[in-house]
Write a protein that holds these residues in place. Structure first.
Motif, PDB file in Angstrom:
ATOM      1  N   ALA A  94       0.920  -1.242   0.012  1.00  0.00           N
ATOM      2  CA  ALA A  94      -0.144  -0.010   0.004  1.00  0.00           C
ATOM      3  C   ALA A  94       0.892   1.313   0.087  1.00  0.00           C
ATOM      4  O   ALA A  94       0.477   2.161  -0.747  1.00  0.00           O
ATOM      5  CB  ALA A  94      -0.787   0.178   1.152  1.00  0.00           C
ATOM      6  N   GLN A  95       2.062   1.274   0.646  1.00  0.00           N
ATOM      7  CA  GLN A  95       2.840   2.401   0.841  1.00  0.00           C
ATOM      8  C   GLN A  95       3.693   2.512  -0.344  1.00  0.00           C
ATOM      9  O   GLN A  95       3.656   3.700  -1.097  1.00  0.00           O
ATOM     10  CB  GLN A  95       3.894   2.150   2.026  1.00  0.00           C
ATOM     11  CG  GLN A  95       3.443   2.323   3.284  1.00  0.00           C
ATOM     12  CD  GLN A  95       4.393   1.878   4.386  1.00  0.00           C
ATOM     13  OE1 GLN A  95       5.612   1.838   3.945  1.00  0.00           O
ATOM     14  NE2 GLN A  95       4.213   1.565   5.535  1.00  0.00           N
ATOM     15  N   ALA A  96       4.079   1.644  -1.157  1.00  0.00           N
ATOM     16  CA  ALA A  96       4.700   1.530  -2.413  1.00  0.00           C
ATOM     17  C   ALA A  96       3.668   2.001  -3.466  1.00  0.00           C
ATOM     18  O   ALA A  96       3.919   2.874  -4.366  1.00  0.00           O
ATOM     19  CB  ALA A  96       5.278   0.440  -2.887  1.00  0.00           C
ATOM     20  N   ASP A  97       2.489   1.535  -3.580  1.00  0.00           N
ATOM     21  CA  ASP A  97       1.225   2.010  -4.539  1.00  0.00           C
ATOM     22  C   ASP A  97       1.022   3.434  -4.229  1.00  0.00           C
ATOM     23  O   ASP A  97       1.041   4.342  -5.137  1.00  0.00           O
ATOM     24  CB  ASP A  97       0.199   1.384  -4.291  1.00  0.00           C
ATOM     25  CG  ASP A  97      -0.830   1.583  -5.163  1.00  0.00           C
ATOM     26  OD1 ASP A  97      -0.490   1.069  -6.441  1.00  0.00           O
ATOM     27  OD2 ASP A  97      -1.976   2.029  -5.025  1.00  0.00           O
ATOM     28  N   ALA A  98       1.288   3.924  -3.018  1.00  0.00           N
ATOM     29  CA  ALA A  98       0.963   5.452  -2.643  1.00  0.00           C
ATOM     30  C   ALA A  98       2.037   6.269  -3.371  1.00  0.00           C
ATOM     31  O   ALA A  98       1.792   7.418  -3.964  1.00  0.00           O
ATOM     32  CB  ALA A  98       0.529   5.647  -1.338  1.00  0.00           C
ATOM     33  N   ALA A 150       9.246   0.399  -9.708  1.00  0.00           N
ATOM     34  CA  ALA A 150      10.171  -0.923  -9.545  1.00  0.00           C
ATOM     35  C   ALA A 150       9.805  -1.299  -7.958  1.00  0.00           C
ATOM     36  O   ALA A 150       9.979  -2.598  -7.482  1.00  0.00           O
ATOM     37  CB  ALA A 150      11.420  -0.581  -9.557  1.00  0.00           C
ATOM     38  N   ILE A 151       9.896  -0.317  -7.034  1.00  0.00           N
ATOM     39  CA  ILE A 151       9.632  -0.692  -5.671  1.00  0.00           C
ATOM     40  C   ILE A 151       8.323  -1.284  -5.137  1.00  0.00           C
ATOM     41  O   ILE A 151       8.097  -2.420  -4.634  1.00  0.00           O
ATOM     42  CB  ILE A 151       9.694   0.601  -4.745  1.00  0.00           C
ATOM     43  CG1 ILE A 151      11.289   1.416  -4.788  1.00  0.00           C
ATOM     44  CG2 ILE A 151       9.376   0.355  -3.338  1.00  0.00           C
ATOM     45  CD1 ILE A 151      11.498   2.685  -4.119  1.00  0.00           C
ATOM     46  N   LEU A 152       7.343  -0.658  -5.915  1.00  0.00           N
ATOM     47  CA  LEU A 152       5.875  -1.551  -6.013  1.00  0.00           C
ATOM     48  C   LEU A 152       6.097  -2.775  -6.488  1.00  0.00           C
ATOM     49  O   LEU A 152       5.307  -3.784  -5.861  1.00  0.00           O
ATOM     50  CB  LEU A 152       4.921  -0.671  -6.708  1.00  0.00           C
ATOM     51  CG  LEU A 152       3.491  -1.217  -6.933  1.00  0.00           C
ATOM     52  CD1 LEU A 152       2.984  -1.621  -5.406  1.00  0.00           C
ATOM     53  CD2 LEU A 152       2.689  -0.361  -7.542  1.00  0.00           C
ATOM     54  N   ALA A 153       6.702  -3.041  -7.755  1.00  0.00           N
ATOM     55  CA  ALA A 153       6.868  -4.104  -8.030  1.00  0.00           C
ATOM     56  C   ALA A 153       7.564  -5.567  -7.282  1.00  0.00           C
ATOM     57  O   ALA A 153       7.193  -6.488  -7.145  1.00  0.00           O
ATOM     58  CB  ALA A 153       7.452  -4.451  -9.510  1.00  0.00           C
ATOM     59  N   GLU A 154       8.628  -4.887  -6.680  1.00  0.00           N
ATOM     60  CA  GLU A 154       9.271  -5.713  -5.492  1.00  0.00           C
ATOM     61  C   GLU A 154       8.398  -5.985  -4.359  1.00  0.00           C
ATOM     62  O   GLU A 154       8.473  -6.940  -3.709  1.00  0.00           O
ATOM     63  CB  GLU A 154      10.612  -4.817  -5.019  1.00  0.00           C
ATOM     64  CG  GLU A 154      11.309  -5.367  -4.048  1.00  0.00           C
ATOM     65  CD  GLU A 154      12.673  -4.960  -3.494  1.00  0.00           C
ATOM     66  OE1 GLU A 154      13.231  -5.239  -2.797  1.00  0.00           O
ATOM     67  OE2 GLU A 154      12.428  -3.796  -4.025  1.00  0.00           O
TER      68      GLU A 154
END
Length: 356
Positions: A94-98, A150-154
């Protein structure tokens, strides 16, 4: 006195003669060798194993929240086996998506500002340095957006790794963990065995390796299970390396699914070896004399005289031995060979078999 001396001399001569005959002549039994009329059969026992057998482990550390399978259960490839507690992983997603949404907004704004100065530059009312600044800001925003993606994908991959799925179809043979336990990728959680891809694994004595180098040998397999019938297969793979402890090499025979066998059971294999040595003969093992240097010999008898033949031992089969280097048409001694010497005179008690 003179007559008594003659008697003593005659008695002494008789004893010497008897002793000489006893010391010279050896009582032996003979046998004519057997020859191969068909291929030799190598009999072995092996284990039926699955070509796919894995101790499955998780892809990320965590606490087991649920186990979806039990030992003995059949699973298909992709079925869920267990799940780890994923509260933190969900929060990180959720944080990465935001963060990705925020970086996208920043990029869109930088792109708008860059297009704005480009439009003004057509009237030559904007400094070139401002255009360069806006272009650099847009590029940085694009890079930030890419990094956020990239962070969200990880984080999504990490979340997915909290669910363990079956890598292939098969049967769960053992469960090593319970709900609530902390596990890591080094922890085996389940044992999974494919029930479709089976093979018979044999350990073959190293002296037979020359037979297996160039031919796809036929194998007659007899499973050690009730209500099963023998069947034939072809050798699938020969491992060209010998075990230093057992002095054997491994042979694998793939088994058709139609035979419906079970991994872990035993089976007997009869392998027809090619008839490559017509000079090989079979004798009782008692005909073999062992030498201190590790060599072997056998003794034939012609006109009551023993003749030694240095031989190579090719194989053992029960109480018989196959040798090379001895003429096939002669009869051979089968008793007392350890004390027999070349050119000893012998007395033949019996002869078995017939000349070839």
């Amino acid at each position: 006195m003179h007559i008594q001396g003659i008697k003593n001399t005659l008695l002494f001569s008789l004893l010497l003669a008897v002793f000489a005959v006893t010391a010279k002549d050896v009582s032996v039994d003979l046998v004519y060798p057997k020859q191969n009329q068909e291929n030799d059969q190598l009999m072995l026992s092996g284990t039926i194993k699955s070509k796919q057998h894995a101790n499955v482990s998780v892809l990320t550390p965590g606490v087991i929240e649920a186990i979806a399978v039990e030992a003995g259960q059949f699973v298909k490839q992709g079925d869920v086996l267990l799940t780890l507690n994923n509260v933190i992983a969900n929060s990180q997603v959720a944080q990465a998506d935001a963060a990705l949404n925020a970086s996208d907004i920043t990029y869109q704004e930088s792109h708008r500002q860059y297009q704005e100065v480009i439009a003004l530059s057509e009237n030559q009312v904007v400094a070139k340095t401002l255009i360069a600044e806006r272009k650099a800001a847009m590029a940085k925003a694009a890079a930030d957006k890419s990094q956020a993606g990239a962070i969200l994908a990880e984080k999504l991959e990490t979340l997915n790794r909290h669910t363990l799925t079956a890598p292939f179809s098969g049967v769960i043979t053992e469960r090593f963990v319970e709900v609530g336990e902390w596990v890591t990728p080094q922890t085996s959680v389940l044992s999974l065995v494919s029930s479709n891809q089976l093979r018979l694994e044999l350990a073959v004595p190293q002296e037979y390796f020359p037979y297996f180098k160039s031919e796809k040998l036929k194998v007659r397999i007899t499973p050690d299970m009730l209500n099963t019938v023998p069947f034939e297969q072809t050798i699938s793979q020969v491992i060209s390396a010998s075990n230093e402890l057992t002095r054997t090499f491994d042979v694998y025979i793939d088994i058709d699914e139609t035979h419906q066998l079970i991994s872990g059971t035993s089976a007997r294999a009869s392998i027809a070896l090619p008839h490559t040595n017509p000079q090989k003969i079979w004798l009782p093992s008692s005909a073999l004399k062992h030498h201190p240097d590790g060599g072997y010999s056998v003794f034939s008898v012609t006109n009551n005289v023993a003749k030694r033949h240095i031989v190579d031992v090719l194989a053992f089969r029960g109480d018989e031995v196959a040798v090379f280097g001895a003429p096939k048409q002669l009869a051979y001694v089968i008793n007392g060979v350890q004390n027999l010497k070349d050119n000893n005179s012998v007395v033949v008690n019996s002869v078995s078999g017939s000349a070839q």
